[in-house]
Design an enzyme around this catalytic site. Sequence first.
Site, mmCIF file in Angstrom:
data_model
loop_
_atom_site.group_PDB
_atom_site.id
_atom_site.type_symbol
_atom_site.label_atom_id
_atom_site.label_comp_id
_atom_site.label_asym_id
_atom_site.label_seq_id
_atom_site.Cartn_x
_atom_site.Cartn_y
_atom_site.Cartn_z
ATOM 1 N N SER A 32 0.812 -1.212 0.000
ATOM 2 C CA SER A 32 0.000 0.000 0.000
ATOM 3 C C SER A 32 0.851 1.270 0.000
ATOM 4 C CB SER A 32 -0.933 -0.012 1.209
ATOM 5 O OG SER A 32 -0.177 -0.048 2.405
ATOM 6 N N ASP A 86 10.581 0.627 -1.944
ATOM 7 C CA ASP A 86 9.613 -0.351 -1.436
ATOM 8 C C ASP A 86 9.225 -0.016 0.002
ATOM 9 O OD1 ASP A 86 7.983 -2.562 -1.381
ATOM 10 O OD2 ASP A 86 9.566 -4.029 -1.743
ATOM 11 N N GLY A 87 8.114 -0.554 0.419
ATOM 12 C CA GLY A 87 7.659 -0.416 1.802
ATOM 13 C C GLY A 87 8.300 -1.477 2.680
ATOM 14 N N GLY A 100 7.104 -8.636 3.539
ATOM 15 C CA GLY A 100 6.388 -9.822 3.071
ATOM 16 C C GLY A 100 5.002 -10.019 3.636
ATOM 17 N N LEU A 101 4.509 -9.052 4.442
ATOM 18 C CA LEU A 101 3.123 -9.231 4.901
ATOM 19 C C LEU A 101 2.162 -9.157 3.715
ATOM 20 C CD1 LEU A 101 2.597 -7.625 8.419
ATOM 21 C CD2 LEU A 101 3.397 -9.874 7.774
ATOM 22 N N GLU A 108 10.624 -9.441 -4.170
ATOM 23 C CA GLU A 108 11.238 -8.212 -3.640
ATOM 24 C C GLU A 108 12.717 -8.445 -3.360
ATOM 25 O OE1 GLU A 108 7.360 -6.144 -1.506
ATOM 26 O OE2 GLU A 108 8.662 -7.410 -0.294
HETATM 27 O O1 R5P Z 1 4.990 -8.260 0.632
HETATM 28 C C1 R5P Z 1 4.817 -7.058 0.822
HETATM 29 C C2 R5P Z 1 5.875 -6.083 1.012
HETATM 30 O O2 R5P Z 1 7.000 -6.563 1.670
HETATM 31 C C3 R5P Z 1 5.443 -4.730 1.539
HETATM 32 O O3 R5P Z 1 6.446 -3.849 1.211
HETATM 33 C C4 R5P Z 1 5.234 -4.662 3.013
HETATM 34 O O4 R5P Z 1 4.328 -5.670 3.402
HETATM 35 C C5 R5P Z 1 4.709 -3.294 3.444
HETATM 36 O O5 R5P Z 1 3.447 -3.091 2.898
HETATM 37 P P1 R5P Z 1 2.574 -1.825 3.216
HETATM 38 O O6 R5P Z 1 3.248 -0.667 2.607
HETATM 39 O O7 R5P Z 1 1.235 -2.129 2.591
HETATM 40 O O8 R5P Z 1 2.456 -1.723 4.711
#
Ligand code: R5P
Length: 229
Positions: A32, A86-87, A100-101, A108
Site C-alpha cells: 500500500s 519499497d515499503g 512480506g506481509l 522483492e
Molecule cells: O509483501 C509485501 C511487502 O514486503 C510490503 O512492502 C510490506 O508488506 C509493506 O506493505 P505496506 O506498505 O502495505 O504496509
Amino acid sequence: MTTDLEGLKKEAAIRAVALVGSGMRVGLGTGSTAKYAIEEIGRRLAAGELSGITGVATSEASDALARQVGIPVEALDPRPLDIAIDGADEIDPALNLIKGLGGALLREKLTEVQARQLVIIADHTKLVTRIGEKAPLPIEIARFGFLSTIERLRAVLSAGRLRQNGAQPYVTDNGNLIFDAQIPEGHDIHALERQLKGTLGVIDTGLFLGMAQVAFVAAPDGVQELRPQ
Ligand SMILES: O=C[C@H](O)[C@H](O)[C@H](O)COP(=O)(O)O
C-alpha cells in the site's frame, strides 16, 4: 500537516521518487505504500519530469499498476538496478527490515538485492527497536511437503501459522505458501536468517538485513530521512 496514515505513506513515497532520475532502471516495490511510489513515477513521466524509465516489478499487482500508470516494465535480468523503492513491515535502527506481509518477499528480495540503492518508504508505525517486535516474520515455503517443512520450522521458531486466504492456504505469485512466524526476543537475526535459509523447504524469508541504504519515514510532524545506525 498530514496525520492520516495514507497521507503519510504518500509523503514518504514522494520523497523517495524525487531520487529517481531519467533513464534509470527502477525496482518497483509492492504494497500500500509502494503503490504511491509507482503512481508518483507515473505522474512524473506523464508530466514530462522524467523520461526513459524502466521498471522491474516485484509482484503481479505492481506490474499491473506500473503498466496502468505508463511505466514500461521489464523482467528482472542480471543487470543492476539504479534504485528500488519499497515499503516494509518493520524497520529497526540499522534499517534491517521485515517484509512480506503482502506476500511479495521473494520477488522483492530477488529484485532489491540487485539495486545500487534500496530506498524504504513507510509511515512511523513501522519503526521498531527490535526486529520481530510487532510483525510476524513471513517465510516463503514450497507447497510440496509443506507440513514437513512447517514441522522443521517449528523446531527453529516455535510460534507461527500457515497464512490463510479464507479457508485455503494463501498462495504467492510464485505458487508457494507462507508461514508467518514470531521471532522471540533475544534472537540473533543474522543467525536466524542463516538457520532458516538452511531449512529444507524454505525458499526465502522476509528478513532484509543490511540491504536498505535509506528510509523515508513519515510522521505527523514531517518525513524523517533515516540512515543505518
Ligand atoms: O509483501 C509485501 C511487502 O514486503 C510490503 O512492502 C510490506 O508488506 C509493506 O506493505 P505496506 O506498505 O502495505 O504496509
